[in-house]
Design an enzyme around this catalytic site. Structure first.
Site, PDB file in Angstrom:
ATOM      1  N   GLY A  24       0.822  -1.205   0.000  1.00 52.71           N
ATOM      2  CA  GLY A  24       0.000   0.000   0.000  1.00 52.71           C
ATOM      3  C   GLY A  24       0.850   1.246   0.000  1.00 52.71           C
ATOM      4  O   GLY A  24       2.048   1.199   0.265  1.00 52.71           O
ATOM      5  N   ASP A 140      -7.720  11.790  10.421  1.00 53.82           N
ATOM      6  CA  ASP A 140      -7.713  11.223   9.070  1.00 53.82           C
ATOM      7  C   ASP A 140      -8.511   9.926   9.030  1.00 53.82           C
ATOM      8  O   ASP A 140      -8.079   8.925   8.455  1.00 53.82           O
ATOM      9  CB  ASP A 140      -6.266  10.999   8.614  1.00 53.82           C
ATOM     10  CG  ASP A 140      -6.135  10.991   7.089  1.00 53.82           C
ATOM     11  OD1 ASP A 140      -7.102  11.394   6.415  1.00 53.82           O
ATOM     12  OD2 ASP A 140      -5.084  10.567   6.585  1.00 53.82           O
TER      13      ASP A 140
HETATM   14  N1  ATP Z   1      -0.091  -2.476   8.876  1.00 57.95           N
HETATM   15  C1  ATP Z   1      -0.514  -2.580   7.622  1.00 57.95           C
HETATM   16  N2  ATP Z   1      -0.783  -3.777   7.081  1.00 57.95           N
HETATM   17  C2  ATP Z   1      -1.201  -3.895   5.814  1.00 57.95           C
HETATM   18  N3  ATP Z   1      -1.425  -2.843   4.987  1.00 57.95           N
HETATM   19  C3  ATP Z   1      -1.177  -1.617   5.465  1.00 57.95           C
HETATM   20  C4  ATP Z   1      -0.708  -1.422   6.792  1.00 57.95           C
HETATM   21  N4  ATP Z   1      -0.567  -0.110   7.001  1.00 57.95           N
HETATM   22  C5  ATP Z   1      -0.927   0.493   5.858  1.00 57.95           C
HETATM   23  N5  ATP Z   1      -1.294  -0.390   4.916  1.00 57.95           N
HETATM   24  C6  ATP Z   1      -1.742  -0.105   3.540  1.00 57.95           C
HETATM   25  O1  ATP Z   1      -0.990   0.982   3.058  1.00 57.95           O
HETATM   26  C7  ATP Z   1      -1.844   2.069   2.710  1.00 57.95           C
HETATM   27  C8  ATP Z   1      -1.144   3.391   2.990  1.00 57.95           C
HETATM   28  O2  ATP Z   1      -0.813   3.469   4.356  1.00 57.95           O
HETATM   29  P1  ATP Z   1      -1.023   4.798   5.187  1.00 57.95           P
HETATM   30  O3  ATP Z   1      -2.460   5.224   5.083  1.00 57.95           O
HETATM   31  O4  ATP Z   1      -0.502   4.590   6.545  1.00 57.95           O
HETATM   32  O5  ATP Z   1      -0.088   5.797   4.383  1.00 57.95           O
HETATM   33  P2  ATP Z   1      -0.223   7.366   4.308  1.00 57.95           P
HETATM   34  O6  ATP Z   1       0.884   7.913   3.468  1.00 57.95           O
HETATM   35  O7  ATP Z   1      -0.340   7.921   5.672  1.00 57.95           O
HETATM   36  O8  ATP Z   1      -1.591   7.486   3.526  1.00 57.95           O
HETATM   37  P3  ATP Z   1      -2.693   8.612   3.570  1.00 57.95           P
HETATM   38  O9  ATP Z   1      -1.950   9.856   3.840  1.00 57.95           O
HETATM   39  O10 ATP Z   1      -3.333   8.511   2.225  1.00 57.95           O
HETATM   40  O11 ATP Z   1      -3.631   8.235   4.675  1.00 57.95           O
HETATM   41  C9  ATP Z   1      -3.100   1.846   3.517  1.00 57.95           C
HETATM   42  O12 ATP Z   1      -4.220   2.425   2.902  1.00 57.95           O
HETATM   43  C10 ATP Z   1      -3.195   0.330   3.539  1.00 57.95           C
HETATM   44  O13 ATP Z   1      -3.840  -0.136   2.370  1.00 57.95           O
END
Ligand code: ATP
Length: 721
Positions: A24, A140
Site C-alpha cells: 500500500g 484522518d
Molecule cells: N499495517 C498494515 N498492514 C497492511 N497494509 C497496510 C498497513 N498499514 C498500511 N497499509 C496499507 O498501506 C496504505 C497506505 O498506508 P497509510 O495510510 O498509513 O499511508 P499514508 O501515506 O499515511 O496514507 P494517507 O496519507 O493517504 O492516509 C493503507 O491504505 C493500507 O492499504
C-alpha cells in the site's frame, strides 16, 4: 526507538528486516510486507519519505512515538521506528487484508452490506473512543485507514496527521493548519480560525460510514476546492431515503447524528457507541471474515490495481476526441490525503467557476445504480477495455489530480461487452461484483502517485542501506524494471500525462473561449509548475503553491465597462464566432482595471472587485438575453418582409399529408425554416448557459456576502481596538 510487540522486542536495525511486497501507499509513505528475521515474523513497514513530509523530523518522531504508546486492540501501534537514509521506517503488525478502501476497490465497488458496515464502524468507533480519551484527535478517519486482518480484526491506522490535544506551543498551533483529506473533513476544519476538537473525527466517521455504504465518499468526484465549498455551504450529506432503501433506519439515523454541521451537536464517540445501530452489530469474525474468502493475497490485489492505473493512464493518451471530451466531463473522483494551504485554496475557491451543482451528484448516483452503470463497471474491470478512471499528476506539494471514469464504448445491445462478461465471470464472488480494476475512490490516486515517486525513492535510496535492504530494494528495482519494460509505452505515457498541462487541475477554469469566461476573473493553468506549457511559461506572472497566473490571465480579468456594450440589434452587433454560447458572442471592449490579478489570487479579494465581476456576469447574462430577443426580432421582421414581398403569409412549418412531406413553397422559405431551427437550438444553448450563469451569480453573491462579512468584522475589530 525499540519497542515490544507482545512480549517480544523488535530491533531498530534495518538489516534485521527483509522487505517483501509493496502492500500500500499513501500521500507520504509506502507500506511493505516484511519479515523480521530474528523471529521470522511477518510485519508491515511503513516507509515515510522524509523529503515528502511537511513536518520536521522531530514532529514525525513524536508521532511515531505516540503510535508506539498506543495500546488498544482496534488501533494499529508501532513496534518500533527508526530512520533509514531519508526515510522513517515504522514497524507495525501486518494486516493481511489491507484497508477497507482496497477491499472495496477490489471486490465491493458499490460498498459493503449493512452487517459488515456495522461491525467495521463499531470497531473503528471503539478505536476513536480510546484515542479521544487519551487526548488524541485522529484527523484522518477514512476507509483507507481502516485495516482488516484475515480473522476479521479491525484496526484504525495512520497517525501521520494525528495531533495531541494536550500538546502546547507549535504543535498546538498546528491544529489551526489544514491537514488531511478534504472529502472527510468537517466544516469547522475547513474554516480556518474556527478551531476544532475530537468532534471533527466524528464527522469524518460519518463520512466514512457513507463511503463504506456506497463505495466512495460523498463529493469524491469533485476537485478539492469544490468539496471544500460544498462541505461548508451545502446541507450535510447523508443516507438518502430513496436511494439507500436497503439500509436500516437506525443506520441512517446514526449517520445523520455524526454529520451535523454544528460540532457541539455531534455526539462523542462514547455516546455514539451506545446507539442502537452498534448494539446490534455482529462480532468481526462473523460478519467480516467472509468478505475475503477466495480473494488473492493483498500484494497481488495491490499489483492489479497498479496495473490498472498504468493501463488507464496509457489509454488516456489514445488520441480520441471522444475520450478527451468524456474525460473532461468526468474528471476528478476522489482526493487522497494531502496538505495544502487553506488560505490559498479558499481564495481560489471564492473565484472559481462552478459549472455543476449538487444535483449532478445525485444524477451521478442514480446513474450508478442503473444496470447500465453496472455493466460499465464490469467493463472497467477489463484491461483490454479499460475506461479512463483517473489521470494522476503530482502537484508541487503532493496534491493529486485526476481525471475520472469515462464509460467505455464497449457495450453490446445487452449492455455488456463480451470481455466484460469474461471478467465478470472470472471475478464474481459471493454474489458481489468483483471488480479488480474498477475503482471509484481516492486510492487510485495514491497508486499512481506512488508510481510517480518511485524513481525518487530509488534515487534517495531509503531502501538501500544494509545488506538485507540492498537485497530487497534491488529485487524491487528488478521487479519494477521488468514491469516498466513490459509496459514501456504505458509508462512513457504515464510520464507524459504527469507533465501534461491537464484540464484536470482542481482549480482550472474551463479553457474554451467563451463569453462565460469573462465572468471568471482568473483562468488557472493546469496548476503546477511542470505542467505549464511553453506558452504559459513564457507568460508566467506568478506561481503560488499549485496555482499559476500567466499574463494571459490578465486579459481575462479585465472588466467590460457596462456602458461600452450597447444593446444593439444583431445586424449591427459585431458578432464573432465563439466556441460557446451557441455560436456567437459579443466582442467586448476590454479596459484595464486597477486591481491586478495578483490581488485576485491572494486571499484578500476586495468586495468591490468581486462586485465588479458580479456586475460583469450579470451584464453578460443580460446581453445574452438581448441577443436572443434581437435574433428573434430580426427573424420576425425578415419573415414579415418576405411575406409582403411574396404576397403571402410567413411560411408554415412542414406538414405531412398522405405520408408525403410537402416541400416549402420557395427556396427562401426553406432557408428561413433552417434559420428558425438554428435559432431555436441556439436559444436552447443560451438558455442553458443563462441558467448556469444565474447559478454562478447566486454563488458569487453568497461568496461576496461572506467576504463582506469578513471585511466588516475586520473593520469592526479594528474600530474596537
Ligand atoms: N499495517 C498494515 N498492514 C497492511 N497494509 C497496510 C498497513 N498499514 C498500511 N497499509 C496499507 O498501506 C496504505 C497506505 O498506508 P497509510 O495510510 O498509513 O499511508 P499514508 O501515506 O499515511 O496514507 P494517507 O496519507 O493517504 O492516509 C493503507 O491504505 C493500507 O492499504
Amino acid at each position: 526507538m525499540k519497542r515490544m510487540g507482545g512480549s517480544r522486542s523488535y530491533s531498530a536495525n534495518p538489516s534485521d528486516y527483509k522487505l517483501l511486497e509493496e502492500v500500500g501507499y499513501g500521500a507520504s509513505a509506502t507500506v511493505y510486507r516484511a519479515i523480521y528475521i530474528p523471529f521470522n515474523d511477518v510485519v508491515a513497514i511503513k516507509c515515510l519519505d522524509l523529503d515528502r513530509c511537511n513536518s520536521n523530523l522531530d514532529d514525525i518522531r513524536r508521532e511515531a512515538q505516540t503510535m508506539s504508546l498506543i495500546d488498544h486492540p482496534n488501533v494499529i501501534r508501532a513496534y518500533c521506528s527508526f530512520v533509514v537514509d531519508r526515510s522513517l521506517w515504522v514497524v507495525m503488525p501486518f494486516m493481511s487484508e489491507g484497508s477497507c478502501l482496497h477491499l472495496m476497490k477490489i471486490a465491493y465497488p458499490e460498498g459493503f452490506e449493512e452487517p459488515a458496515i456495522g461491525t467495521i464502524l463499531k470497531e473503528t468507533l471503539k478505536a476513536l473512543d480510546y484515542l479521544h480519551r487519551q487526548g488524541h484527535i485522529h484527523r484522518d478517519v477514512k476507509a483507507g485507514n481502516i485495516l482488516l486482518d484475515n480473522d476479521g480484526t479491525v484496526k484504525l491506522a495512520d497517525f501521520g496527521v494525528s495531533a495531541c490535544m494536550f500538546d502546547s506551543g507549535d504543535r498546538q498551533r498546528s491544529r489551526n493548519t489544514f491537514v488531511g483529506t478534504p472529502c472527510w473533513m468537517a466544516p469547522e476544519v475547513l474554516q480556518p480560525g474556527s478551531g476544532y476538537n475530537s468532534k471533527a473525527d466524528i464527522w469524518s466517521f460519518g463520512i466514512t460510514a457513507l463511503e463504506l455504504a456506497h463505495g466512495h465518499a460523498p463529493f469524491s468526484k469533485y476537485p478539492p476546492m469544490k468539496v471544500l465549498l460544498m462541505t461548508i455551504q451545502n446541507a450535510p450529506p447523508g443516507l438518502d431515503y430513496d436511494r439507500d432503501k436497503k439500509f436500516s433506519k437506525s443506520f441512517k439515523e446514526m449517520v445523520a447524528m455524526c454529520l451535523v454541521k454544528d460540532q457541539t451537536k455531534r455526539p462523542t464517540a462514547e455516546k455514539l457507541l451506545k446507539h442502537s445501530f452498534f448494539k446490534h452489530a455482529k462480532p468481526p469474525e462473523l460478519s467480516l471474515k467472509k468478505l475475503f474468502t477466495d480473494l488473492p493475497p493483498l500484494w497481488n490485489r495491490v499489483k492489479a490495481l497498479q496495473l490498472k492505473d498504468a493501463a488507464q493512464l496509457a489509454l488516456k493518451k489514445m488520441p480520441s476526441a471522444e475520450q478527451e471530451a468524456l474525460s473532461q466531463s468526468e474528471y476528478q473522483r476522489g482526493v487522497s490525503a494531502w496538505n495544502f494551504d487553506i488560505e490559498d485554496l479558499k481564495a481560489q475557491a471564492s473565484l472559481v467557476r462552478d459549472d455543476d451543482d449538487i444535483h449532478e451528484c445525485k444524477d451521478d448516483e442514480s446513474l450508478k445504480s442503473s444496470p447500465g452503470h453496472k455493466a460499465a463497471a464490469y467493463c472497467e474491470s477489463s484491461l483490454g477495455k479499460l475506461n479512463l478512471d483517473r489521470e494522476v499528476s503530482l502537484v508541487e506539494f503532493g496534491g493529486p489530480r485526476s481525471v475520472d471514469s469515462i464509460q467505455p464504448d464497449c457495450l453490446n445491445e445487452t449492455g455488456k461487452n463480451l470481455d466484460c462478461d469474461r471478467v465478470e465471470k472470472g471475478l464474481r464472488k459471493n454474489g458481489s461484483n468483483i471488480d479488480v480494476m474498477a475503482s471509484t475512490s481516492e486510492k487510485d490516486v495514491d497508486l499512481a502517485k506512488a508510481k510517480a515517486v518511485k524513481p525518487r525513492q530509488t534515487q534517495s535510496g531509503p531502501l538501500t542501506t544494509g545488506p538485507v535492504l540492498n537485497h530487497s530494494s534491488s529485487d524491487r528495482v528488478r521487479n519494477s524494471e521488468r514491469f516498466e519494460n513490459e509496459n514501456l509505452p504505458a509508462n512513457e505515457k504515464v510520464c507524459q500525462v504527469h507533465k501534461a498541462p491537464s484540464f484536470s487541475g482542481p482549480l482550472m477554469l474551463p479553457n474554451r473561449a467563451s463569453a462565460n469566461s469573462l465572468s471568471a476573473p482568473i483562468k488557472s493553468s493546469g496548476g503546477f509548475r511542470e505542467s505549464l506549457d511553453e506558452k504559459s511559461k513564457a507568460n508566467l506572472v506568478q506561481i503560488k503553491g499549485r496555482f499559476s497566473v500567466t499574463s494571459e490571465n490578465l486579459d481575462l480579468v479585465k472588466d467590460i465597462p457596462l456602458s461600452s456594450v450597447s444593446r444593439r440589434s444583431s445586424q449591427t452587433s459585431p458578432l464573432r464566432k465563439s466556441a460557446s454560447v451557441g455560436d456567437w458572442m459579443f466582442e467586448s471592449k476590454q479596459v484595464p482595471i486597477s486591481q491586478s490579478p495578483k490581488d485576485l489570487t491572494n486571499g484578500n479579494v476586495p468586495a468591490s472587485i468581486l462586485m465588479t465581476n458580479l456586475q460583469n456576469l450579470f451584464q453578460q447574462t443580460s446581453l445574452q438575453q438581448d441577443l436572443i430577443v434581437n435574433l428573434l426580432n430580426t427573424l420576425q421582421s425578415a419573415e414579415a418582409v418576405d411575406a409582403s414581398q411574396n404576397g403571402k403569409l410567413p411560411p408554415l412549418p412542414r406538414s405531412e399529408s398522405n405520408g408525403n412531406v410537402e416541400t416549402p413553397a420557395s427556396e427562401r422559405e426553406r432557408l428561413l425554416l433552417g434559420k428558425i431551427t438554428e435559432l431555436q437550438s441556439r436559444m436552447m444553448n443560451l438558455t442553458d448557459e443563462l441558467t448556469a450563469e444565474k447559478l454562478k451569480h447566486d454563488q458569487l453573491q453568497q461568496q461576496l456576502r461572506f467576504v463582506s462579512g469578513v471585511e466588516e468584522n475586520g473593520i469592526r475589530r479594528e474600530v474596537d481596538a
